[in-house]
Each structure stands twice: as C-alpha cells, then as structure tokens.
Design a protein around this motif. Structure first.
Motif, PDB file in Angstrom:
ATOM      1  N   LEU A 152       3.277  11.967   5.367  1.00  0.00           N
ATOM      2  CA  LEU A 152       2.649  12.209   6.641  1.00  0.00           C
ATOM      3  C   LEU A 152       2.579  13.375   7.223  1.00  0.00           C
ATOM      4  CD1 LEU A 152       1.680  10.090   8.515  1.00  0.00           C
ATOM      5  CD2 LEU A 152       4.209   9.921   9.450  1.00  0.00           C
ATOM      6  N   ASN A 153       3.557  14.488   7.113  1.00  0.00           N
ATOM      7  CA  ASN A 153       3.517  15.505   7.856  1.00  0.00           C
ATOM      8  C   ASN A 153       2.368  16.434   7.392  1.00  0.00           C
ATOM      9  OD1 ASN A 153       5.716  15.340   5.638  1.00  0.00           O
ATOM     10  ND2 ASN A 153       5.323  17.828   5.678  1.00  0.00           N
ATOM     11  N   PHE A 154       1.685  16.217   6.456  1.00  0.00           N
ATOM     12  CA  PHE A 154       0.486  16.978   5.763  1.00  0.00           C
ATOM     13  C   PHE A 154      -0.609  16.377   6.351  1.00  0.00           C
ATOM     14  CE2 PHE A 154       3.796  18.101   2.685  1.00  0.00           C
ATOM     15  CZ  PHE A 154       3.703  19.448   2.775  1.00  0.00           C
ATOM     16  N   VAL A 155      -0.663  15.212   7.004  1.00  0.00           N
ATOM     17  CA  VAL A 155      -1.915  14.531   7.582  1.00  0.00           C
ATOM     18  C   VAL A 155      -2.251  15.376   9.023  1.00  0.00           C
ATOM     19  CG1 VAL A 155      -3.004  12.461   8.478  1.00  0.00           C
ATOM     20  CG2 VAL A 155      -1.439  12.494   6.315  1.00  0.00           C
ATOM     21  N   PHE A 208      -5.303   2.489  -8.200  1.00  0.00           N
ATOM     22  CA  PHE A 208      -5.297   3.617  -7.402  1.00  0.00           C
ATOM     23  C   PHE A 208      -6.492   4.057  -6.963  1.00  0.00           C
ATOM     24  CE2 PHE A 208      -1.595   3.840 -10.142  1.00  0.00           C
ATOM     25  CZ  PHE A 208      -0.321   4.245  -9.254  1.00  0.00           C
ATOM     26  N   ARG A 209      -6.803   4.631  -5.749  1.00  0.00           N
ATOM     27  CA  ARG A 209      -8.055   4.879  -5.299  1.00  0.00           C
ATOM     28  C   ARG A 209      -7.950   6.274  -4.646  1.00  0.00           C
ATOM     29  NH1 ARG A 209      -9.656  -0.273  -1.970  1.00  0.00           N
ATOM     30  NH2 ARG A 209      -8.894  -1.239  -3.711  1.00  0.00           N
ATOM     31  N   VAL A 210      -9.216   6.989  -4.501  1.00  0.00           N
ATOM     32  CA  VAL A 210      -9.153   7.964  -3.581  1.00  0.00           C
ATOM     33  C   VAL A 210      -9.467   7.453  -2.100  1.00  0.00           C
ATOM     34  CG1 VAL A 210     -10.677  10.042  -2.683  1.00  0.00           C
ATOM     35  CG2 VAL A 210     -10.277   9.340  -5.132  1.00  0.00           C
ATOM     36  N   GLY A 211      -8.484   8.033  -1.037  1.00  0.00           N
ATOM     37  CA  GLY A 211      -8.679   7.764   0.175  1.00  0.00           C
ATOM     38  C   GLY A 211      -7.854   8.698   1.359  1.00  0.00           C
ATOM     39  N   ASP A 212      -8.207   8.614   2.347  1.00  0.00           N
ATOM     40  CA  ASP A 212      -7.474   9.512   3.355  1.00  0.00           C
ATOM     41  C   ASP A 212      -6.744   8.507   4.358  1.00  0.00           C
ATOM     42  OD1 ASP A 212      -7.321  10.781   5.844  1.00  0.00           O
ATOM     43  OD2 ASP A 212      -9.053  12.346   5.479  1.00  0.00           O
ATOM     44  N   ALA A 213      -5.565   9.072   4.492  1.00  0.00           N
ATOM     45  CA  ALA A 213      -4.572   8.308   5.612  1.00  0.00           C
ATOM     46  C   ALA A 213      -5.280   8.000   6.910  1.00  0.00           C
ATOM     47  CB  ALA A 213      -3.268   9.035   5.585  1.00  0.00           C
ATOM     48  N   VAL A 256      -3.013   5.118  -2.638  1.00  0.00           N
ATOM     49  CA  VAL A 256      -4.376   5.780  -2.049  1.00  0.00           C
ATOM     50  C   VAL A 256      -3.933   7.224  -1.811  1.00  0.00           C
ATOM     51  CG1 VAL A 256      -5.724   6.424  -0.062  1.00  0.00           C
ATOM     52  CG2 VAL A 256      -5.283   4.069  -0.778  1.00  0.00           C
ATOM     53  N   ASP A 257      -4.825   8.288  -2.282  1.00  0.00           N
ATOM     54  CA  ASP A 257      -4.394   9.867  -2.363  1.00  0.00           C
ATOM     55  C   ASP A 257      -5.732  10.527  -2.260  1.00  0.00           C
ATOM     56  OD1 ASP A 257      -1.565  11.602  -2.806  1.00  0.00           O
ATOM     57  OD2 ASP A 257      -3.465  12.406  -3.340  1.00  0.00           O
ATOM     58  N   PRO A 258      -5.975  11.586  -1.549  1.00  0.00           N
ATOM     59  CA  PRO A 258      -7.110  12.387  -1.567  1.00  0.00           C
ATOM     60  C   PRO A 258      -7.287  13.079  -2.838  1.00  0.00           C
ATOM     61  CG  PRO A 258      -5.370  13.284  -0.175  1.00  0.00           C
ATOM     62  CD  PRO A 258      -4.981  12.193  -0.498  1.00  0.00           C
ATOM     63  N   SER A 259      -6.440  13.409  -3.667  1.00  0.00           N
ATOM     64  CA  SER A 259      -6.495  14.254  -4.945  1.00  0.00           C
ATOM     65  C   SER A 259      -6.569  13.538  -6.013  1.00  0.00           C
ATOM     66  CB  SER A 259      -5.069  14.980  -5.103  1.00  0.00           C
ATOM     67  OG  SER A 259      -5.061  15.489  -6.200  1.00  0.00           O
ATOM     68  N   GLU A 260      -7.695  13.676  -6.563  1.00  0.00           N
ATOM     69  CA  GLU A 260      -8.185  12.956  -8.119  1.00  0.00           C
ATOM     70  C   GLU A 260      -7.220  13.515  -9.001  1.00  0.00           C
ATOM     71  OE1 GLU A 260     -10.003  10.790  -8.923  1.00  0.00           O
ATOM     72  OE2 GLU A 260     -11.871  10.633  -7.805  1.00  0.00           O
ATOM     73  N   LEU A 276       0.799  -1.201  -0.053  1.00  0.00           N
ATOM     74  CA  LEU A 276      -0.214  -0.188  -0.058  1.00  0.00           C
ATOM     75  C   LEU A 276       0.974   1.200  -0.126  1.00  0.00           C
ATOM     76  CD1 LEU A 276      -2.959   1.589   0.464  1.00  0.00           C
ATOM     77  CD2 LEU A 276      -2.167   1.287   3.017  1.00  0.00           C
ATOM     78  N   ASP A 277       0.450   2.052  -0.759  1.00  0.00           N
ATOM     79  CA  ASP A 277       1.195   3.487  -0.897  1.00  0.00           C
ATOM     80  C   ASP A 277       0.216   4.747  -0.450  1.00  0.00           C
ATOM     81  OD1 ASP A 277       2.764   5.618  -1.475  1.00  0.00           O
ATOM     82  OD2 ASP A 277       3.032   5.402  -3.745  1.00  0.00           O
ATOM     83  N   VAL A 278       0.543   5.327   0.569  1.00  0.00           N
ATOM     84  CA  VAL A 278      -0.381   6.081   1.182  1.00  0.00           C
ATOM     85  C   VAL A 278      -0.292   7.489   0.998  1.00  0.00           C
ATOM     86  CG1 VAL A 278      -1.489   7.102   3.183  1.00  0.00           C
ATOM     87  CG2 VAL A 278      -1.107   4.640   3.098  1.00  0.00           C
ATOM     88  N   GLY A 279      -0.777   8.348   0.366  1.00  0.00           N
ATOM     89  CA  GLY A 279      -0.513   9.473  -0.447  1.00  0.00           C
ATOM     90  C   GLY A 279       0.347   9.332  -1.292  1.00  0.00           C
ATOM     91  N   CYS A 280       0.048   8.624  -2.414  1.00  0.00           N
ATOM     92  CA  CYS A 280       0.804   8.279  -3.368  1.00  0.00           C
ATOM     93  C   CYS A 280       1.021   9.256  -4.436  1.00  0.00           C
ATOM     94  CB  CYS A 280      -0.038   6.920  -4.112  1.00  0.00           C
ATOM     95  SG  CYS A 280      -1.580   7.287  -5.208  1.00  0.00           S
TER      96      CYS A 280
END
Length: 267
Positions: free
Chosen positions: A112-115, A88-93, A67-71, A42-46
């Motif tokens: 991570l520092n932007f979460v 890839f899918r939209v998602g929140d860390a 996973v990333d919040p930005s389309e 899994l790549d969070v904030g990809c």
C-alpha cells in the motif's frame, strides 16, 4: 511520491530480499483476519503470490484473485501458485479490475505504501467488497521495527547524510498505526483495528544479510545499485561492524509489520 529506486519486477530477487520474511508475516495476518472458509478473496499488489498462497493454505477460500501491475511478478506467481482456486491479472490498486460488491475479503501485503494515491486504493477496497466484507493490509514498520532496513538506512546516512530523504522510515509516514487507521476510516470502513505483527528474521551469516541488497529490487537495493563502488563498500563495511553476530555467525534480527482491518457496512 514514488522514487526511481522503487523497482519491483523480478520475483527471485524479491524473494531473497523481502519475500521470505513476508511469508512468515502473511500467515499471522491471515489467521488474525479469521475470515470463514469458502469466501471470495482479492490480493492487491500480490507480487510473487506469498499472501495469495497463504490465504489458500490457511483460510480455505472459495477463490482468490491476485492483482499486480508487474507482469514479471505475475509470471512468478502463476508458476508458484498452481491451486485452481487462484487466478492472477494485471491491475492497479487505484482502479481495480473487478465489479463492485463482488468480494468478501480484500487484502494486501507490503504494497500500500508504494501506491501513489493510497486513499484511492482504500476506496477501491471498499468498492469491491460485499456488505460485511473485510478490507485489510499490512506494511512494514520502516521507522523502527523492520530491523534489517533500519540498520541499512542508518549505515547509509552515516556514509552519506544527503541520502536521509530516501530512508523508507521517513518516506512512508503511512506505515504507522494512526495514519493507517485514519485511512481506513476515511474510506468508510467500520470497526477499524490495527495490530502489530513481529517475527524473527535470522540471517545465517553476513552474506545472507548483505547479498539480497545487491539484487536491485526495491528502494534500498535500488539505491545501493546507484552508488559508486567505494561508497557501496563503505556501507557494507559499516554494517558488518554494527550488526550483532552470534558465535555461529548468524545475525538475529526482528521485523515488525503494522496491519489494519475494517469492514464494509452490512446493509
């Protein structure tokens, strides 16, 4: 807390600004993790997929989900990373769209520092990992080691001392070895290790350094875009004086990231 300049949405601008250096750090990071082939990642904030692409090239995963919040970023990632093992899918860390104990490695690069609640993100990393799974992230050393940004904020503060609170070195105290290790330990992760990853960032000339700051992506470019023209020129001119330029016009700098890793209990 997030600031109005923390904008990450346009892939091309991000690549010119930070993405090109992230890709160099990503390879060192993935090799350090040394996860066996065939595992589920899994790549969070990809973002634009820099770390995802590196995992595919270096670690030979069975599959990887980004996973990333930005389309906007995800559109770029889907266009650039065409390996069928990647999705890839939209998602929140802070609330990952994945079931518990379903993955072998959960990673994140420069996000991570932007979460807003990094402790919740760390807990989510641990939740989605199978027993013995690896959780790992890397972040820039904003306070000292990320030279392109350190020079920028030092020049900004010289022009406008009131901007000191926007300095990423001040805003992100998490991006140091001790806080990262403490965050991972608090999430129940074991065998926590922190590693320094330093890479060269050589700019061909001053424009190669300066132009990406005009793209509006991220805290520093977002702040710069908010300035009146005369202040922006003052920052530019001070940087031109302060940066060391070689005879061929190039500007040799370095970038340091801090990486942390840990594992879930094996039973």
């Amino acid at each position: 807390m997030p600031q109005k300049h923390d904008v990450w949405a346009v892939g091309d601008a991000y690549e010119a600004y930070i993405g090109r250096w992230s890709r160099v750090v990503a390879e060192r990071f993935v090799r350090w993790l040394d996860v066996p082939a065939g595992r589920r990642w899994l790549d969070v904030g990809c973002g634009t997929g820099a770390l995802t692409a590196t995992v595919l090239a270096v670690a030979d995963p069975g599959d990887i989900v980004g996973v990333d919040p930005s389309e906007g970023f995800l559109a770029g990632a889907r266009a650039d990373v065409v390996d069928p093992r990647a999705s890839f899918r939209v998602g929140d860390a802070r609330d990952l769209p994945l079931p518990p104990r379903s993955l072998d490695a959960a990673v994140s690069g420069l996000a991570l520092n932007f979460v807003p609640a990094p402790a919740r993100a760390a807990a989510e990393f641990a939740r989605v990992l199978a027993p013995g799974g690896v959780a790992a992230v890397y972040v820039w050393d904003y306070a000292e080691g990320m030279a392109m940004l350190r020079h920028f904020w030092d020049a900004v503060i010289a022009v406008d001392p009131k901007a000191a609170d926007l300095d990423e070195g001040r805003r992100f105290p998490l991006c140091r070895p001790e806080p990262l290790a403490a965050l991972w330990a608090a999430a129940g992760l074991l065998d926590v290790q922190v590693e320094s990853i330093e890479v060269p960032t050589v700019f061909t000339d001053f424009d190669d350094y300066w132009q990406p700051f005009l793209g509006g992506q991220g805290p520093a470019p977002g702040y710069l875009a908010s300035l009146p023209d005369d202040h922006r020129r003052a920052v530019r001119d001070l940087l031109r004086i302060r940066l060391t330029t070689l005879d061929d016009g190039s500007i040799p700098l370095t970038a340091r990231a801090w990486a942390v890793r840990g594992q879930t209990a094996r039973s």
